[in-house]
Design a protein around this motif. Structure first.
Motif, PDB file in Angstrom:
ATOM      1  N   GLU A 138      -8.582 -18.585   4.774  1.00 32.13           N
ATOM      2  CA  GLU A 138      -7.154 -18.337   4.542  1.00 32.13           C
ATOM      3  C   GLU A 138      -6.705 -18.956   3.219  1.00 32.13           C
ATOM      4  OE1 GLU A 138      -4.561 -17.002   6.379  1.00 32.13           O
ATOM      5  OE2 GLU A 138      -5.311 -16.728   8.402  1.00 32.13           O
ATOM      6  N   GLN A 139      -7.083 -20.201   2.983  1.00 31.00           N
ATOM      7  CA  GLN A 139      -6.653 -20.890   1.768  1.00 31.00           C
ATOM      8  C   GLN A 139      -7.267 -20.262   0.524  1.00 31.00           C
ATOM      9  OE1 GLN A 139      -6.024 -25.225   4.002  1.00 31.00           O
ATOM     10  NE2 GLN A 139      -7.835 -24.884   2.750  1.00 31.00           N
TER      11      GLN A 139
ATOM     12  N   GLU B 122      -8.401 -17.119   0.091  1.00 31.10           N
ATOM     13  CA  GLU B 122      -7.870 -15.790  -0.181  1.00 31.10           C
ATOM     14  C   GLU B 122      -6.401 -15.847  -0.624  1.00 31.10           C
ATOM     15  OE1 GLU B 122      -9.430 -13.074  -0.527  1.00 31.10           O
ATOM     16  OE2 GLU B 122     -11.373 -13.788   0.172  1.00 31.10           O
ATOM     17  N   THR B 123      -5.648 -16.818  -0.116  1.00 26.94           N
ATOM     18  CA  THR B 123      -4.259 -16.959  -0.547  1.00 26.94           C
ATOM     19  C   THR B 123      -4.193 -17.459  -1.986  1.00 26.94           C
ATOM     20  OG1 THR B 123      -3.624 -17.445   1.738  1.00 26.94           O
ATOM     21  CG2 THR B 123      -2.017 -17.955   0.031  1.00 26.94           C
TER      22      THR B 123
ATOM     23  N   PHE C  51      -4.666 -14.558  -3.977  1.00 22.87           N
ATOM     24  CA  PHE C  51      -3.411 -13.802  -3.985  1.00 22.87           C
ATOM     25  C   PHE C  51      -2.482 -14.298  -5.091  1.00 22.87           C
ATOM     26  CE2 PHE C  51       1.049 -14.127  -2.463  1.00 22.87           C
ATOM     27  CZ  PHE C  51       1.405 -12.784  -2.569  1.00 22.87           C
TER      28      PHE C  51
ATOM     29  N   THR D 166      -4.681  -9.001   0.133  1.00 19.44           N
ATOM     30  CA  THR D 166      -5.006 -10.323   0.662  1.00 19.44           C
ATOM     31  C   THR D 166      -5.109 -10.320   2.179  1.00 19.44           C
ATOM     32  OG1 THR D 166      -3.907 -11.370  -1.217  1.00 19.44           O
ATOM     33  CG2 THR D 166      -4.267 -12.731   0.734  1.00 19.44           C
TER      34      THR D 166
ATOM     35  N   ILE E 291       5.037 -11.100   5.290  1.00 18.88           N
ATOM     36  CA  ILE E 291       5.018 -11.774   3.989  1.00 18.88           C
ATOM     37  C   ILE E 291       5.901 -11.044   2.978  1.00 18.88           C
ATOM     38  CG2 ILE E 291       3.516 -12.420   2.058  1.00 18.88           C
ATOM     39  CD1 ILE E 291       1.342 -12.996   4.175  1.00 18.88           C
TER      40      ILE E 291
ATOM     41  N   SER F 177      -1.413 -17.396   8.658  1.00 17.39           N
ATOM     42  CA  SER F 177      -1.319 -16.611   7.426  1.00 17.39           C
ATOM     43  C   SER F 177       0.061 -16.725   6.796  1.00 17.39           C
ATOM     44  CB  SER F 177      -1.635 -15.141   7.721  1.00 17.39           C
ATOM     45  OG  SER F 177      -2.962 -14.985   8.176  1.00 17.39           O
TER      46      SER F 177
ATOM     47  N   THR G 221       0.728 -18.737   3.114  1.00 16.00           N
ATOM     48  CA  THR G 221       1.258 -17.905   2.025  1.00 16.00           C
ATOM     49  C   THR G 221       2.610 -18.414   1.560  1.00 16.00           C
ATOM     50  OG1 THR G 221       0.095 -15.978   2.917  1.00 16.00           O
ATOM     51  CG2 THR G 221       1.844 -15.560   1.322  1.00 16.00           C
TER      52      THR G 221
ATOM     53  N   SER H 161       2.916 -20.089  -2.153  1.00 15.31           N
ATOM     54  CA  SER H 161       3.766 -19.318  -3.060  1.00 15.31           C
ATOM     55  C   SER H 161       4.942 -20.146  -3.544  1.00 15.31           C
ATOM     56  CB  SER H 161       4.263 -18.049  -2.367  1.00 15.31           C
ATOM     57  OG  SER H 161       3.189 -17.211  -1.989  1.00 15.31           O
TER      58      SER H 161
END
Length: 461
Positions: free
Chosen positions: A102-103, A105-106, A109, A127, A260, A399, A403, A407
């Motif tokens: 998760e971390q 791929e984020t 992103f 993502t 998201i 997720s 994110t 972000s």
């Protein structure tokens, strides 16, 4: 029966006729539940009686979504799929094994958004697909257009359209399924046949790719298919495993995208919320690294913000309808077997008797303050009810959190300016079983040169 944005019509019915509204169409009785109390009393506390799904001829039988968890009837196949999914991701401990994915791929992103901020929706979709495909099949998406991400997108779009109430008359008059696709006026049949092919490919292609790998490659990364290969061979239940993997793959991708995208819309419309969240991140995480799941316990406002994302624009405003498996009674009403029950989740999460100023995005509603208890957690409603509750709810929570946190730590999200004028987006959702915000414009920039360096760094976590 409405055919678009049904939750608004059902809400008006609720204010006119009460929390429980019955309507009959072509002999099929529908009961709309417009209050949390009614939905929880029936679909949660009496879950065994309401664990069925409506017989959707188009989406279920003809396209094939009855071979996945979402539309499978309450039978041995459904229980088998739920069992496999529960063992794989039924709690926070199981999801923790995928925190690194998760971390990572984020973080990717953030890089995509930095390079291409105008294609926000596509970057979110890429993502979400990358995370789900890695967890389901151990599959790594490729840069640019990825065939697997594209496949699931096309299949899920077919589900969203075909499963909406009133989408196809064949759901009310089943004999229409035998109309030839060449017959005048049977364009719907050609759509259904196309979606059927795509749904079957979605279940089979990635599963077969994973299954064909050698043992070393198969177990290189934790994934659903690899962890269940031996069990499937022992119990001869590959059909169940294919359905469960397809459910994880299809159910997680589009719902996460919707949530998201809603978050970015909210940050565009509510800059004061964004600033407060960034201040908490600056104090807890600091400027020298990206937030991780270990920081969650020390980020109460970010956690509350994630809850508000789920409440403010619910992913599935009407959930997926339930079907009663036996006669029942409630609050003086007789509820016959095979009635279809629709929980109006949008109404529940926007009830002014439960949530103050419900149309506004206010994460603080979920924080305790002196003399004021937090408002009810929307997780009790937005992931479904009883034995049909979403099996991927812990994955969705993870997720959304990572994110939002990453972000906000690195990006400023503001209204777009075109020809010197601010373009204020409207908080409107598209119709469908899974509801996305309507496309909107915003401006996304790094918060600082240090934030930009973190996004581009390989050692930011």
């Amino acid at each position: 029966m409405p055919t678009s944005h049904e939750w608004f019509t059902f809400t008006r019915w609720g204010y006119t006729y009460g929390d429980i509204v019955s309507v009959t169409m072509f002999g099929q009785r529908f009961v709309i539940l417009n209050s949390a109390q009614a939905a929880l009393d029936l679909l949660e506390r009496r879950g065994a009686k309401y664990a069925g799904r409506p017989y959707l001829v188009a989406a279920g039988e003809m396209i094939g979504w009855d071979q996945t968890v979402v539309l499978c009837q309450y039978n041995d196949m459904f229980r088998g799929m739920r069992r496999l999914l529960r063992q794989f991701m039924g709690g926070k401990a199981q999801i923790a094994q995928f925190y690194e994915v998760e971390q990572r791929e984020t973080h990717r992103f953030l890089r995509r958004v930095l390079c291409d901020p105008d294609n926000l929706s596509e970057n979110i979709r890429k993502t979400a697909g990358a995370i789900i495909l890695k967890m389901s099949y151990g599959y790594d998406v490729v840069d640019g257009e990825d065939p697997m991400v594209d496949l699931v997108d096309r299949a899920v779009q077919g589900f969203i359209y075909s499963s909406s109430p009133g989408a196809f008359l064949v759901d009310i008059i089943p004999i229409l399924r035998y109309v030839p696709s060449w017959f005048p006026g049977a364009g719907w049949k050609r759509k259904v046949e196309k979606w059927c092919r795509e749904t079957k490919e979605m279940r089979d292609i990635p599963y077969d790719i994973t299954k064909s790998k050698g043992s070393d490659e198969l177990n290189d990364v934790p994934n659903f298919v690899a962890q269940n290969i031996a069990y499937v061979e022992k119990h001869n239940c590959e059909r169940v495993a294919r359905g469960a993997a397809g459910s994880l793959y299809s159910g997680g991708a589009d719902t996460t995208v919707a949530a998201i995208y809603s978050f970015f819309l909210a940050m565009t419309l509510y800059p004061e919320v964004q600033k407060r969240a960034q201040a908490e991140l600056d104090a807890v995480v600091g400027p020298d690294r990206l937030p991780t799941f270990e920081d969650m316990i020390n980020l109460p406002y970010i956690t509350a913000l994630c809850s508000e994302v789920l409440r403010w624009m619910p992913i599935a405003p009407l959930g997926v309808p339930h079907r009663s498996l036996e006669d029942d009674g409630y609050d003086g009403y007789f509820l016959p077997k095979n009635t279809v029950f629709i929980a109006n989740i949008w109404k529940i999460t926007h009830d002014p008797n439960t949530y103050s100023d419900p149309m506004a995005f206010k994460p603080e509603r979920f924080l305790s303050t002196k003399g004021k208890a937090p408002e009810p957690d929307p997780r009790a409603f937005v992931f479904g009810f009883g034995r049909r509750i979403c099996p991927g709810l812990y994955l969705a929570e993870a997720s959304i959190f990572i994110t939002c946190a990453m972000s906000l730590a690195t990006l400023d999200i503001t209204t777009a300016i075109v020809n010197g004028k601010k373009i204020i987006p409207v908080a409107e959702a598209c119709t469908g079983t899974i509801s996305h915000p309507k496309p909107f414009k915003c401006t996304i920039r790094p918060r600082s040169s240090r934030a930009e360096a973190l996004i581009l760094s390989d050692d930011a976590l």
